[in-house]
Motif scaffolding. Structure first.
Motif, short mmCIF file in Angstrom:
data_model
loop_
_atom_site.label_atom_id
_atom_site.label_comp_id
_atom_site.label_asym_id
_atom_site.label_seq_id
_atom_site.Cartn_x
_atom_site.Cartn_y
_atom_site.Cartn_z
N ALA A 131 28.76 36.50 13.80
CA ALA A 131 29.67 36.29 14.93
C ALA A 131 29.40 34.95 15.60
O ALA A 131 30.32 34.31 16.12
CB ALA A 131 29.52 37.42 15.94
N PRO B 12 39.63 31.36 21.32
CA PRO B 12 40.51 32.51 21.13
C PRO B 12 39.70 33.81 21.09
O PRO B 12 38.48 33.79 21.03
CB PRO B 12 41.15 32.24 19.76
CG PRO B 12 40.19 31.35 19.05
CD PRO B 12 39.53 30.53 20.11
N ASN B 13 40.40 34.94 21.15
CA ASN B 13 39.71 36.23 21.06
C ASN B 13 38.92 36.31 19.77
O ASN B 13 39.39 35.91 18.71
CB ASN B 13 40.73 37.37 21.10
CG ASN B 13 41.24 37.60 22.50
OD1 ASN B 13 40.53 37.36 23.47
ND2 ASN B 13 42.48 38.02 22.61
N GLY B 14 37.73 36.85 19.87
CA GLY B 14 36.90 37.03 18.68
C GLY B 14 36.11 35.80 18.31
O GLY B 14 35.43 35.78 17.29
N ALA B 15 36.17 34.74 19.14
CA ALA B 15 35.46 33.50 18.80
C ALA B 15 33.95 33.65 18.94
O ALA B 15 33.18 32.92 18.32
CB ALA B 15 35.96 32.37 19.70
N GLY B 16 33.52 34.60 19.76
CA GLY B 16 32.08 34.80 19.96
C GLY B 16 31.63 34.45 21.38
O GLY B 16 30.44 34.32 21.63
N LYS B 17 32.58 34.34 22.29
CA LYS B 17 32.23 33.98 23.67
C LYS B 17 31.41 35.07 24.35
O LYS B 17 30.34 34.81 24.91
CB LYS B 17 33.51 33.74 24.50
CG LYS B 17 34.48 32.73 23.91
CD LYS B 17 35.70 32.53 24.79
CE LYS B 17 36.59 33.75 24.95
NZ LYS B 17 37.29 34.15 23.71
N THR B 18 31.91 36.30 24.29
CA THR B 18 31.21 37.41 24.95
C THR B 18 29.83 37.60 24.33
O THR B 18 28.83 37.78 25.04
CB THR B 18 32.03 38.71 24.83
OG1 THR B 18 33.28 38.51 25.48
CG2 THR B 18 31.31 39.89 25.45
N THR B 19 29.77 37.54 23.01
CA THR B 19 28.48 37.69 22.34
C THR B 19 27.49 36.66 22.85
O THR B 19 26.36 36.98 23.23
CB THR B 19 28.68 37.52 20.82
OG1 THR B 19 29.62 38.49 20.37
CG2 THR B 19 27.37 37.70 20.08
N ARG C 125 22.01 41.43 24.93
CA ARG C 125 22.06 41.67 23.49
C ARG C 125 20.95 40.88 22.84
O ARG C 125 20.57 39.81 23.32
CB ARG C 125 23.39 41.16 22.90
CG ARG C 125 24.54 42.08 23.17
CD ARG C 125 25.73 41.69 22.34
NE ARG C 125 26.93 42.05 23.09
CZ ARG C 125 28.14 42.17 22.56
NH1 ARG C 125 28.32 41.91 21.28
NH2 ARG C 125 29.16 42.51 23.31
N GLN D 46 32.87 41.65 30.71
CA GLN D 46 34.30 41.60 30.43
C GLN D 46 34.99 42.93 30.78
O GLN D 46 36.11 42.94 31.23
CB GLN D 46 34.53 41.26 28.95
CG GLN D 46 35.95 40.85 28.68
CD GLN D 46 36.13 40.36 27.25
OE1 GLN D 46 35.17 40.03 26.56
NE2 GLN D 46 37.36 40.31 26.81
N TYR E 131 26.21 40.64 13.19
CA TYR E 131 26.42 42.09 13.28
C TYR E 131 26.47 42.58 11.84
O TYR E 131 27.46 42.36 11.15
CB TYR E 131 27.75 42.41 13.97
CG TYR E 131 27.80 42.00 15.44
CD1 TYR E 131 27.04 42.67 16.40
CD2 TYR E 131 28.60 40.95 15.85
CE1 TYR E 131 27.10 42.31 17.73
CE2 TYR E 131 28.67 40.59 17.19
CZ TYR E 131 27.91 41.27 18.11
OH TYR E 131 27.97 40.92 19.43
N PHE F 131 28.29 40.47 9.23
CA PHE F 131 29.24 39.56 9.86
C PHE F 131 28.52 38.60 10.83
O PHE F 131 27.81 39.03 11.72
CB PHE F 131 30.29 40.39 10.61
CG PHE F 131 31.25 39.57 11.39
CD1 PHE F 131 32.18 38.77 10.75
CD2 PHE F 131 31.23 39.59 12.79
CE1 PHE F 131 33.08 38.02 11.47
CE2 PHE F 131 32.12 38.84 13.52
CZ PHE F 131 33.05 38.05 12.86
N1 LIG Z 1 28.84 45.25 18.71
C1 LIG Z 1 29.52 44.60 17.72
N2 LIG Z 1 29.42 45.04 16.45
C2 LIG Z 1 30.08 44.38 15.46
N3 LIG Z 1 30.86 43.33 15.65
C3 LIG Z 1 31.01 42.86 16.90
C4 LIG Z 1 30.35 43.47 18.00
N4 LIG Z 1 30.67 42.80 19.12
C5 LIG Z 1 31.50 41.81 18.74
N5 LIG Z 1 31.71 41.83 17.42
C6 LIG Z 1 32.53 40.88 16.65
O1 LIG Z 1 32.04 39.59 16.88
C7 LIG Z 1 33.08 38.67 17.03
C8 LIG Z 1 32.95 37.97 18.36
O2 LIG Z 1 33.22 38.89 19.40
P1 LIG Z 1 33.17 38.47 20.93
O3 LIG Z 1 31.88 37.82 21.19
O4 LIG Z 1 33.49 39.67 21.72
O5 LIG Z 1 34.35 37.41 21.02
P2 LIG Z 1 35.15 36.87 22.28
O6 LIG Z 1 34.45 37.30 23.50
O7 LIG Z 1 35.16 35.41 22.10
O8 LIG Z 1 36.51 37.45 22.19
C9 LIG Z 1 34.38 39.47 16.90
O9 LIG Z 1 34.86 39.32 15.59
C10 LIG Z 1 33.96 40.88 17.14
O10 LIG Z 1 34.75 41.76 16.41
#
Ligand SMILES: Nc1ncnc2c1ncn2[C@@H]1O[C@H](COP(=O)(O)OP(=O)(O)O)[C@@H](O)[C@H]1O
Ligand SMILES: [Mg+2]
Lengths: 254, 358
Positions: free
Chosen positions: A22, A41-48, A57, A87, A17, A20
């Motif tokens: 991710a 943990p939160n922010g690990a990149g699972k959703t991404t 995406r 989510q 991103y 950054f």
């Molecule tokens: N659309 C976006 N733009 C910028 N940063 C993003 C975006 N989506 C997620 N992030 C960042 O990418 C990292 C991984 O996010 P995410 O995949 O949601 O993690 P998880 O699902 O494991 O909690 C986080 O630090 C989040 O802040």
């Protein structure tokens, strides 16, 4: 175990991103008919990671094949064979559950009976209710029902149990297990380790966009124990959650 | 596995969206309640002030004591420089309340006054009649006026409702198109409903078209409702009956499509739902006030008129009134339709640029 066929394969997945990073070079496979857990943990990149596999995406680089289809070349084909629970998705406003299911049936081009879908997740009594009026557990069950409409080969569940009470969580585990038993591959994310241990056939630990371990929960635990690890406190035969479930009963509270 | 059908998906969306709109109080209020309230108010208020428009027949003597007297009353506006054909039309519709012709009587210094009234404007004709009677018996004029000949043509009565209803209809279409579209797409985007849709094989065009069908359907039902209530309860004129209604609905469709374009733009520009009303008002209010919704734009000061004449609602209102009252067919209002079309092209060109899916 060795002969299992991979239905999803992710190779060197990178997602940036802006500056950054991710997701930094993830590789893993999901086998047919298993429940695969992405833990972290939160922010690990699972959703991404999940949303890139779901074709929602764009990735920065890497290669992803879902049931023989590439996310780059055949996103449309992939959408037809997967079911997705986001989510934090909402649903079309002002419609009741039956109407929402009808809508999704149209979007998928699936010929299903809405009531049967609701029965699968035990929401037949809420057929005329609005999504907003459901409890947390009911919302998640409804979301899962929408993932099953197109009889998908794989469903993706992003933190389906976060925020639910213990009964609702157990109830959801049963539902997910049932779905797997009927032949659907399940990819699930969670940050609850007890859940992963009970539910998942295999898990991958994700930390800061990297995978630090992939295996069955049993193997991972055995490896740790073999390395000489011991819990500080002596393990009792039950924990507090067992007590809670035992006292309050396992049936749904909704 | 059966082949995926975009049509099925589009229709499923249209159905869902239509259901949702019908259950949304604000949509129903804006589309139906507001216009009906205005129609009710104006319907019962009835006719406007007592200004009389009197056409002066071409060839008529201009510098004569009768016309001078009439303009001195301050109540009568003399409409000059119109051709006989135009005057006949205006008279038939009651846009002028009478046509007057004054000339010197043969071999005499006295004037002969010829007045044609119209049944389309009986009340005002009556006023003019008594004014003229006063003139006739006025001592200073008496010697110069020899006779007054009067006749009445039958015209269609142009009622307040005939002016107000098309304006309200236009405004109803404007607000449903702009507010409705802007709110729906912004909230579908923000609540990730659209994202969930993208996880299905549905095409983007299906989402837009499905929403469009629902909104157009809803707006047309609203329009039909307004027209029928206006016709049966307030005597709104439909010159060619059902055909006029169909033509009005076709115009309504063109209008709503253009106005939805504004909605698409706003949904892309607005950062949150609370920003939708102010931005939408920037689009709707000027048109509400300046497009001849309540007053004919001819009543505006000259410097305002070019602005009025730039707005799409002005042309929709104009076309609606011509079709409904004058019985024009769509070909007669091609100029108005063309302006709407140009607006449509410009608006959608911008919408494509600023619309956001996520
Ligand atoms: N659309 C976006 N733009 C910028 N940063 C993003 C975006 N989506 C997620 N992030 C960042 O990418 C990292 C991984 O996010 P995410 O995949 O949601 O993690 P998880 O699902 O494991 O909690 C986080 O630090 C989040 O802040
Ligand atoms: Mg997440």
């Amino acid at each position: 175990m060795e002969t299992k066929k991979a239905i999803i394969s992710v190779k060197d997945l990178v997602k940036k991103y802006d500056d950054f990073v991710a997701v930094q070079g993830l590789s893993f496979e999901v086998y047919e008919h298993e429940i695969f857990g992405l833990l972290g943990p939160n922010g690990a990149g699972k959703t991404t990671t999940l949303e890139i596999i779901e074709t929602l995406r764009a990735k920065t680089s890497g290669e992803i094949i879902v049931d023989g289809f590439s996310v780059d070349k055949n996103p449309q084909e992939i959408k037809q064979i997967i079911g997705v629970q986001l989510q934090a998705a909402g649903y079309y406003p002002n419609l009741n559950l039956v109407e929402l299911i009808e809508l999704f049936a149209g979007l998928y081009g699936a010929n299903i009976k809405p009531m049967e879908m609701l029965e699968k997740v035990n929401l037949q009594d809420k057929a005329k209710a609005k999504y907003k009026a459901l409890s947390g557990g009911q919302k998640q069950r409804f979301s899962i029902a929408t993932t099953l409409i197109n009889q998908p080969k794989i469903i993706f569940l992003d933190e389906p149990t976060t925020g639910l009470d213990p009964q609702a969580r157990r109830n959801l585990w049963d539902l997910i297990t049932e779905i797997r038993n009927s032949g659907t591959t399940v990819v699930i994310t969670t940050h609850y380790m007890d859940e992963a241990e009970q539910l998942c056939d295999r898990v991958a630990f994700v930390e800061r966009g990297q995978i630090i371990a992939v295996d069955t929960p049993d193997n991972l635990i055995d490896q740790l124990v073999a390395s000489g690890f011991e819990r500080k406190k002596e393990v009792k035969k039950a924990n507090l959650e067992d007590v809670f479930i035992n006292l309050t009963g396992k049936e749904w509270r909704e | 596995m059966q082949k995926y059908s975009n049509t099925t998906a589009t229709l499923a969306l249209a159905k869902a969206s239509f259901r949702s709109i019908m259950r949304s109080p604000s949509a129903v209020v804006f589309t139906l309640a507001f216009p009906l309230i205005f129609i009710l108010v104006f319907g019962f208020l009835g006719g406007g002030g007592t200004r009389l428009d009197v056409g002066v027949k071409p060839g008529s003597d201009i510098n004569n004591p009768v016309l001078t007297m009439l303009s001195k009353t301050g109540m009568i506006r003399l409409v000059m420089d119109k051709s006989q054909k135009d005057l006949d039309k205006l008279l038939e519709k009651g846009n002028v309340d009478a046509v007057i012709d004054v000339h010197k009587k043969m071999n005499s210094v006295a004037y002969s006054v010829n007045v044609v009234y119209t049944s389309a404007s009986r009340d005002k004709g009556g006023i003019l009649k008594s004014v003229l009677n006063n003139v006739f018996y006025d001592k200073t004029l008496k010697p110069t006026v020899a006779e007054i000949k009067e006749s009445t043509i039958t015209g269609r009565e142009y009622k307040t409702i005939d002016f107000i209803l098309p304006g309200q209809l236009g405004f109803s279409l404007l607000s449903t198109g702009v507010f409705g579209t802007a709110f729906v797409f912004l909230s579908l985007r923000q609540t990730l409903v659209i994202k969930r849709f993208f996880a299905t094989p549905v095409k983007r065009s299906s989402i837009v078209i499905g929403e469009g069908i629902a909104r157009i359907g809803f707006a047309l039902i609203g329009a039909l409702f307004i027209i029928l209530i206006g016709h049966f309860f307030f005597g709104f004129t439909l010159v060619h009956g059902a055909l006029t209604v169909v033509n009005m609905l076709i115009l309504a469709t063109m209008g709503i499509i253009v106005f939805m374009g504004f909605g698409f733009i706003i949904s892309g520009v607005a950062k949150s739902e609370s920003m939708v009303p102010p931005i939408s008002n920037i689009v709707t209010l000027p048109q509400f006030l300046l497009s001849g919704t309540f007053f004919s734009i001819e009543a505006f000061p000259n410097w305002l008129q070019p602005i009025s004449r730039a707005l799409p609602l002005t042309y929709l209102n104009d076309a609606m009134r011509r079709v409904a009252f004058e019985g024009s067919d769509l070909w007669d209002v091609k100029f108005q339709i063309m302006i709407l079309l140009i607006w449509g092209i410009v608006i959608y060109a911008i919408a494509v640029k600023v619309f956001k899916w996520e």
